[in-house]
Design a protein around this motif. Structure first.
Motif, mmCIF file in Angstrom:
data_model
loop_
_atom_site.group_PDB
_atom_site.id
_atom_site.type_symbol
_atom_site.label_atom_id
_atom_site.label_comp_id
_atom_site.label_asym_id
_atom_site.label_seq_id
_atom_site.Cartn_x
_atom_site.Cartn_y
_atom_site.Cartn_z
ATOM 1 N N UNK A 45 24.711 62.811 43.407
ATOM 2 C CA UNK A 45 25.511 61.946 44.276
ATOM 3 C C UNK A 45 26.120 62.734 45.434
ATOM 4 N N UNK A 46 26.662 63.913 45.136
ATOM 5 C CA UNK A 46 27.270 64.710 46.207
ATOM 6 C C UNK A 46 26.202 65.244 47.160
ATOM 7 N N UNK A 47 25.030 65.599 46.634
ATOM 8 C CA UNK A 47 23.930 66.036 47.504
ATOM 9 C C UNK A 47 23.482 64.916 48.438
ATOM 10 N N UNK A 48 23.634 63.677 47.994
ATOM 11 C CA UNK A 48 23.274 62.518 48.823
ATOM 12 C C UNK A 48 24.378 62.171 49.815
ATOM 13 N N UNK A 49 25.471 62.942 49.806
ATOM 14 C CA UNK A 49 26.536 62.760 50.793
ATOM 15 C C UNK A 49 27.727 61.951 50.325
ATOM 16 N N UNK A 50 27.771 61.594 49.055
ATOM 17 C CA UNK A 50 28.897 60.802 48.555
ATOM 18 C C UNK A 50 30.085 61.680 48.180
ATOM 19 N N UNK A 51 31.252 61.120 48.341
ATOM 20 C CA UNK A 51 32.492 61.688 47.834
ATOM 21 C C UNK A 51 32.710 61.017 46.478
ATOM 22 N N UNK A 52 32.787 61.793 45.401
ATOM 23 C CA UNK A 52 32.877 61.249 44.051
ATOM 24 C C UNK A 52 34.261 61.530 43.476
ATOM 25 N N UNK A 53 34.858 60.510 42.891
ATOM 26 C CA UNK A 53 36.127 60.646 42.187
ATOM 27 C C UNK A 53 35.880 60.204 40.748
ATOM 28 N N UNK A 54 36.087 61.120 39.799
ATOM 29 C CA UNK A 54 36.007 60.792 38.371
ATOM 30 C C UNK A 54 37.415 60.908 37.818
ATOM 31 N N UNK A 55 37.744 60.056 36.879
ATOM 32 C CA UNK A 55 39.113 60.036 36.366
ATOM 33 C C UNK A 55 39.123 59.905 34.854
ATOM 34 N N UNK A 56 40.208 60.397 34.261
ATOM 35 C CA UNK A 56 40.476 60.140 32.858
ATOM 36 C C UNK A 56 41.328 58.874 32.793
ATOM 37 N N UNK A 57 40.900 57.898 32.011
ATOM 38 C CA UNK A 57 41.737 56.722 31.806
ATOM 39 C C UNK A 57 43.023 57.131 31.110
ATOM 40 N N UNK A 58 44.015 56.285 31.183
ATOM 41 C CA UNK A 58 45.256 56.553 30.447
ATOM 42 C C UNK A 58 44.931 56.740 28.969
ATOM 43 N N UNK A 59 45.675 57.605 28.332
ATOM 44 C CA UNK A 59 45.558 57.852 26.897
ATOM 45 C C UNK A 59 44.302 58.629 26.502
ATOM 46 N N UNK A 60 43.652 59.291 27.465
ATOM 47 C CA UNK A 60 42.455 60.070 27.146
ATOM 48 C C UNK A 60 42.399 61.311 28.032
#
Length: 176
Positions: A45-60
């Protein structure tokens, strides 16, 4: 891994790629931390030019946990849901979708492509319903609407999905 206080709780997140590209927000499922996203997916995804945001849900993961609330009996809550009763939970999908929307606001992300897996897909659906302007597109993987009348997975598929690795070795668990 940074944390931001959003929606009144601390949410852990990680960003990848160029902030100038279109953003993809990735939401994991029940009990899965952001590190469960396979690195090759994020790399592509980043190689394709996207800015990626991954997150931990609450309680994890590294997000705020609610230890005082105890661990819910998921089998019992699932059963209540299947027979049409409202599960008794400390928070729901609507709260978790608000966490995503608040994180996006704090990161100055006006809208994004949203990718959710399992419960993350349900959170993404709720995000699209409640905050439609923030969702450019939605990919809901292995997910459902939560309607108990929908068909269920085949038992052998469900068994495979719920299997846990039989080792405490971190590399084996990550590979699983």
């Amino acid at each position: 891994m940074p944390n931001l206080n959003v929606n009144g709780i601390d949410i852990a997140y990680e960003t990848y790629g160029d902030v100038g590209g279109a953003t993809i927000v990735m939401i994991q499922g029940l009990g899965m931390p952001l590190i469960a996203w396979p690195p090759p997916i994020i790399e592509r995804l980043t190689e394709a030019g996207y800015h990626v945001v991954a997150m931990d849900n609450r309680d994890i993961g590294l997000s705020e946990t609610f230890h005082d609330a105890g661990v819910p009996n998921l089998a019992w809550q699932w059963f209540r849901h299947r027979i049409g009763l409202k599960p008794r939970v400390l928070y729901g999908l609507k709260d978790m979708a608000q966490d995503v929307a608040s994180l996006m606001a704090r990161l100055d992300i006006h809208n994004a492509h949203v990718v959710g897996v399992s419960m993350g897909g349900m959170i993404g659906q709720r995000l699209a319903i409640d905050h439609g302007g923030r969702v450019s597109s939605l990919v809901s993987i292995m997910s459902t609407t939560g309607n108990p009348r929908l068909p269920r997975p085949e038992p052998e598929v469900l068994k495979k999905l719920l299997q846990r690795p039989r080792t405490d070795d971190i590399e084996d668990r990550l590979a699983h």
